[in-house]
Design a protein around this motif. Structure first.
Motif, PDB file in Angstrom:
ATOM      1  N   SER A  51       0.808  -1.221   0.000  1.00  0.00           N
ATOM      2  CA  SER A  51       0.000   0.000   0.000  1.00  0.00           C
ATOM      3  C   SER A  51       0.838   1.267   0.000  1.00  0.00           C
ATOM      4  CB  SER A  51      -0.923   0.025   1.227  1.00  0.00           C
ATOM      5  OG  SER A  51      -0.163   0.121   2.427  1.00  0.00           O
ATOM      6  N   GLY A  52       2.096   1.195   0.431  1.00  0.00           N
ATOM      7  CA  GLY A  52       2.919   2.384   0.573  1.00  0.00           C
ATOM      8  C   GLY A  52       2.598   3.187   1.817  1.00  0.00           C
ATOM      9  N   HIS A  53       1.726   2.664   2.696  1.00  0.00           N
ATOM     10  CA  HIS A  53       1.348   3.369   3.917  1.00  0.00           C
ATOM     11  C   HIS A  53       2.228   2.923   5.077  1.00  0.00           C
ATOM     12  CE1 HIS A  53      -3.003   3.982   2.235  1.00  0.00           C
ATOM     13  NE2 HIS A  53      -2.133   4.844   1.742  1.00  0.00           N
ATOM     14  N   THR A  54       2.463   3.835   6.015  1.00  0.00           N
ATOM     15  CA  THR A  54       3.167   3.462   7.234  1.00  0.00           C
ATOM     16  C   THR A  54       2.221   2.703   8.157  1.00  0.00           C
ATOM     17  OG1 THR A  54       2.580   5.556   8.303  1.00  0.00           O
ATOM     18  CG2 THR A  54       4.655   5.483   7.078  1.00  0.00           C
ATOM     19  N   ASN A  55       2.811   1.817   8.966  1.00  0.00           N
ATOM     20  CA  ASN A  55       1.999   1.214  10.021  1.00  0.00           C
ATOM     21  C   ASN A  55       2.282   1.942  11.335  1.00  0.00           C
ATOM     22  OD1 ASN A  55       4.377   0.226  11.102  1.00  0.00           O
ATOM     23  ND2 ASN A  55       4.012  -1.897  10.527  1.00  0.00           N
ATOM     24  N   ASP A  56       1.803   1.425  12.443  1.00  0.00           N
ATOM     25  CA  ASP A  56       1.889   2.151  13.710  1.00  0.00           C
ATOM     26  C   ASP A  56       3.194   1.906  14.469  1.00  0.00           C
ATOM     27  OD1 ASP A  56      -0.567   3.248  13.225  1.00  0.00           O
ATOM     28  OD2 ASP A  56      -1.681   1.740  14.368  1.00  0.00           O
ATOM     29  N   GLU A  57       4.122   1.171  13.883  1.00  0.00           N
ATOM     30  CA  GLU A  57       5.400   0.942  14.542  1.00  0.00           C
ATOM     31  C   GLU A  57       6.228   2.217  14.487  1.00  0.00           C
ATOM     32  OE1 GLU A  57       9.113  -2.242  14.557  1.00  0.00           O
ATOM     33  OE2 GLU A  57       7.747  -2.139  12.836  1.00  0.00           O
ATOM     34  N   GLN A  58       6.685   2.675  15.637  1.00  0.00           N
ATOM     35  CA  GLN A  58       7.417   3.930  15.726  1.00  0.00           C
ATOM     36  C   GLN A  58       8.896   3.693  16.001  1.00  0.00           C
ATOM     37  OE1 GLN A  58       5.587   6.516  18.599  1.00  0.00           O
ATOM     38  NE2 GLN A  58       3.629   6.563  17.535  1.00  0.00           N
ATOM     39  N   MET A  59       9.672   4.730  15.733  1.00  0.00           N
ATOM     40  CA  MET A  59      11.110   4.678  15.982  1.00  0.00           C
ATOM     41  C   MET A  59      11.563   6.021  16.541  1.00  0.00           C
ATOM     42  SD  MET A  59      14.143   3.953  13.206  1.00  0.00           S
ATOM     43  CE  MET A  59      15.844   4.459  13.517  1.00  0.00           C
ATOM     44  N   ASP A  60      12.484   5.988  17.469  1.00  0.00           N
ATOM     45  CA  ASP A  60      13.111   7.206  17.971  1.00  0.00           C
ATOM     46  C   ASP A  60      14.321   7.514  17.091  1.00  0.00           C
ATOM     47  OD1 ASP A  60      11.263   7.353  19.982  1.00  0.00           O
ATOM     48  OD2 ASP A  60      12.535   6.387  21.479  1.00  0.00           O
ATOM     49  N   PHE A  61      14.251   8.622  16.364  1.00  0.00           N
ATOM     50  CA  PHE A  61      15.302   8.963  15.414  1.00  0.00           C
ATOM     51  C   PHE A  61      16.338   9.859  16.079  1.00  0.00           C
ATOM     52  CE2 PHE A  61      11.923   7.637  12.671  1.00  0.00           C
ATOM     53  CZ  PHE A  61      12.563   7.025  11.610  1.00  0.00           C
ATOM     54  N   PRO A  62      17.611   9.450  16.091  1.00  0.00           N
ATOM     55  CA  PRO A  62      18.656  10.290  16.683  1.00  0.00           C
ATOM     56  C   PRO A  62      18.905  11.523  15.835  1.00  0.00           C
ATOM     57  CG  PRO A  62      19.634   8.397  15.605  1.00  0.00           C
ATOM     58  CD  PRO A  62      18.146   8.191  15.549  1.00  0.00           C
ATOM     59  N   LEU A  63      19.110  12.645  16.505  1.00  0.00           N
ATOM     60  CA  LEU A  63      19.404  13.921  15.837  1.00  0.00           C
ATOM     61  C   LEU A  63      20.811  14.317  16.253  1.00  0.00           C
ATOM     62  CD1 LEU A  63      16.015  15.688  16.702  1.00  0.00           C
ATOM     63  CD2 LEU A  63      16.560  14.360  14.642  1.00  0.00           C
ATOM     64  N   VAL A  64      21.784  14.022  15.389  1.00  0.00           N
ATOM     65  CA  VAL A  64      23.180  14.171  15.802  1.00  0.00           C
ATOM     66  C   VAL A  64      23.950  15.210  15.005  1.00  0.00           C
ATOM     67  CG1 VAL A  64      23.308  11.817  16.673  1.00  0.00           C
ATOM     68  CG2 VAL A  64      23.892  12.274  14.290  1.00  0.00           C
ATOM     69  N   GLN A  65      23.466  15.612  13.847  1.00  0.00           N
ATOM     70  CA  GLN A  65      24.161  16.616  13.041  1.00  0.00           C
ATOM     71  C   GLN A  65      23.303  17.864  12.924  1.00  0.00           C
ATOM     72  OE1 GLN A  65      25.240  14.786   9.305  1.00  0.00           O
ATOM     73  NE2 GLN A  65      27.160  14.026  10.125  1.00  0.00           N
ATOM     74  N   TRP A  66      23.783  18.965  13.510  1.00  0.00           N
ATOM     75  CA  TRP A  66      23.028  20.208  13.560  1.00  0.00           C
ATOM     76  C   TRP A  66      23.824  21.332  12.900  1.00  0.00           C
ATOM     77  CZ3 TRP A  66      18.156  20.662  15.929  1.00  0.00           C
ATOM     78  CH2 TRP A  66      17.724  19.536  16.637  1.00  0.00           C
ATOM     79  N   GLU A  67      23.104  22.267  12.328  1.00  0.00           N
ATOM     80  CA  GLU A  67      23.696  23.502  11.825  1.00  0.00           C
ATOM     81  C   GLU A  67      23.246  24.656  12.714  1.00  0.00           C
ATOM     82  OE1 GLU A  67      22.361  23.847   7.844  1.00  0.00           O
ATOM     83  OE2 GLU A  67      23.678  22.264   7.074  1.00  0.00           O
ATOM     84  N   ARG A  68      24.127  25.642  12.893  1.00  0.00           N
ATOM     85  CA  ARG A  68      23.796  26.799  13.728  1.00  0.00           C
ATOM     86  C   ARG A  68      23.741  28.049  12.865  1.00  0.00           C
ATOM     87  NH1 ARG A  68      27.607  28.809  18.681  1.00  0.00           N
ATOM     88  NH2 ARG A  68      29.037  29.226  16.942  1.00  0.00           N
TER      89      ARG A  68
END
Length: 320
Positions: free
Chosen positions: A204-221
């Motif tokens: 279907s191309g749809h997401t299911n309800d399984e979630q993930m915590d995505f790390p945010l490690v590269q930031w610009e200031r």
């Protein structure tokens, strides 16, 4: 069973047998009349499947095609590098089809599950790969599911089928921009985005309800004055889960003295902007409190330690 030659017999799919669902399917007739060919095995039907990869920035290097027989037989799977289409011969019957642009065994960024069943076939982002310090984004995934391909012709009907499918891009470029007061005293930042989808159903191309915590490690200031500014990061995800669970961002700032940490959680109700466009998601918000003032760490010889760990950019503009 893979045929590379051109098909010269007639193309035909009875209109009543087609249920396109999410797919946009273009049927093309190669001639206008059916014929009886005594030399053809009418228990097998030639198929010419063309693929339109226009939603990807460039054609893929490989693809996987799976035909699911309605009679319960094992799925028929092809993996090949000719991504403009395939010519195959299938036993007479009815089929569901899944096409995607990757090989299940080729990419470590994704894990494929339940490929033996059309309705449960899925792909998930591999958390271990995603959290590597190199921070390599997952490759682009495009997929399409097509239901109820009818190949139950008799000997007086046209004897081949030609059609086209357009796989849809599943990746969502997610950009987060956060206004921060006293950003000048921050040495570095890390964080986690909660509530995003980990898994896409290939049919279907749809997401299911399984979630993930995505790390945010590269930031610009991006500094807006001598003290305040924005921090921005971009990741590739599958977007929000289908149940639209609440998003939140956990942050940890390491201050310029190298020992002080400031932690905060920003919930979806605090977002000033949550903008979703085609394959893009933008989150804008502000840190609720001013970062604490700290003095830069000093080395043993009296010199200030270089604690600036940012990627500097000139403009905080985010393009959709």
């Amino acid at each position: 069973m893979l045929k590379n030659g051109n098909l010269h017999s007639t193309s035909h799919i009875p209109a009543a047998s087609l249920i396109p669902g999410l797919a946009v399917v273009f049927l093309s007739c190669l001639s206008c009349e059916g014929f009886y060919d005594p030399g053809q095995d009418y228990n097998k039907i030639p198929i010419q499947l063309k693929l339109d990869w226009s939603e990807l920035p460039e054609p893929p290097e490989g693809m996987t095609t799976i035909f699911y027989p309605h009679n319960g037989d094992a799925p028929i799977q092809w993996q090949n590098n000719q991504t403009n289409g395939i010519d195959v011969v299938l036993p007479k019957g009815k089929y569901d089809i899944i096409v995607f642009n990757l090989s299940p065994n080729e990419y470590s960024s994704f894990s494929f599950f339940d490929l033996k069943d059309f309705n449960s076939a899925q792909v998930s982002i591999n958390e271990q790969v995603y959290q590597h310090t190199s921070y390599t984004l997952p490759p682009l995934l495009a997929t399409i599911g097509y239901e109820h391909l009818d190949l139950t012709f008799n000997e007086t009907e046209p004897s081949s089928v030609s059609f086209r499918l357009t796989p849809h891009l599943c990746n969502v470029t997610t950009t987060i921009r956060i206004a921060v007061k006293n950003l000048v005293d921050a040495k570095m930042i890390s964080g986690t985005l909660h509530g995003m989808a980990k898994t896409v159903m290939l049919g279907s191309g749809h997401t299911n309800d399984e979630q993930m915590d995505f790390p945010l490690v590269q930031w610009e200031r991006q500094m807006t004055n001598d003290k305040d500014g924005f921090v921005t990061t971009t990741i590739s995800t599958f977007g929000q889960t289908s149940d639209e669970s609440e998003l939140s961002i956990s942050l940890n700032f390491v201050m310029s003295d190298g020992t002080t940490n400031y932690r905060a959680t920003i919930r979806q109700q605090q977002f000033s902007l949550l903008l979703s466009a085609k394959n893009k998601l933008v989150i804008e918000t502000a840190l609720p409190e001013t970062l604490p003032h700290t003095e830069a760490a000093i080395s043993g010889n009296g010199y200030e330690i270089n604690v600036d760990d940012w990627i500097e950019t000139d403009s905080p503009t985010i393009h959709i």
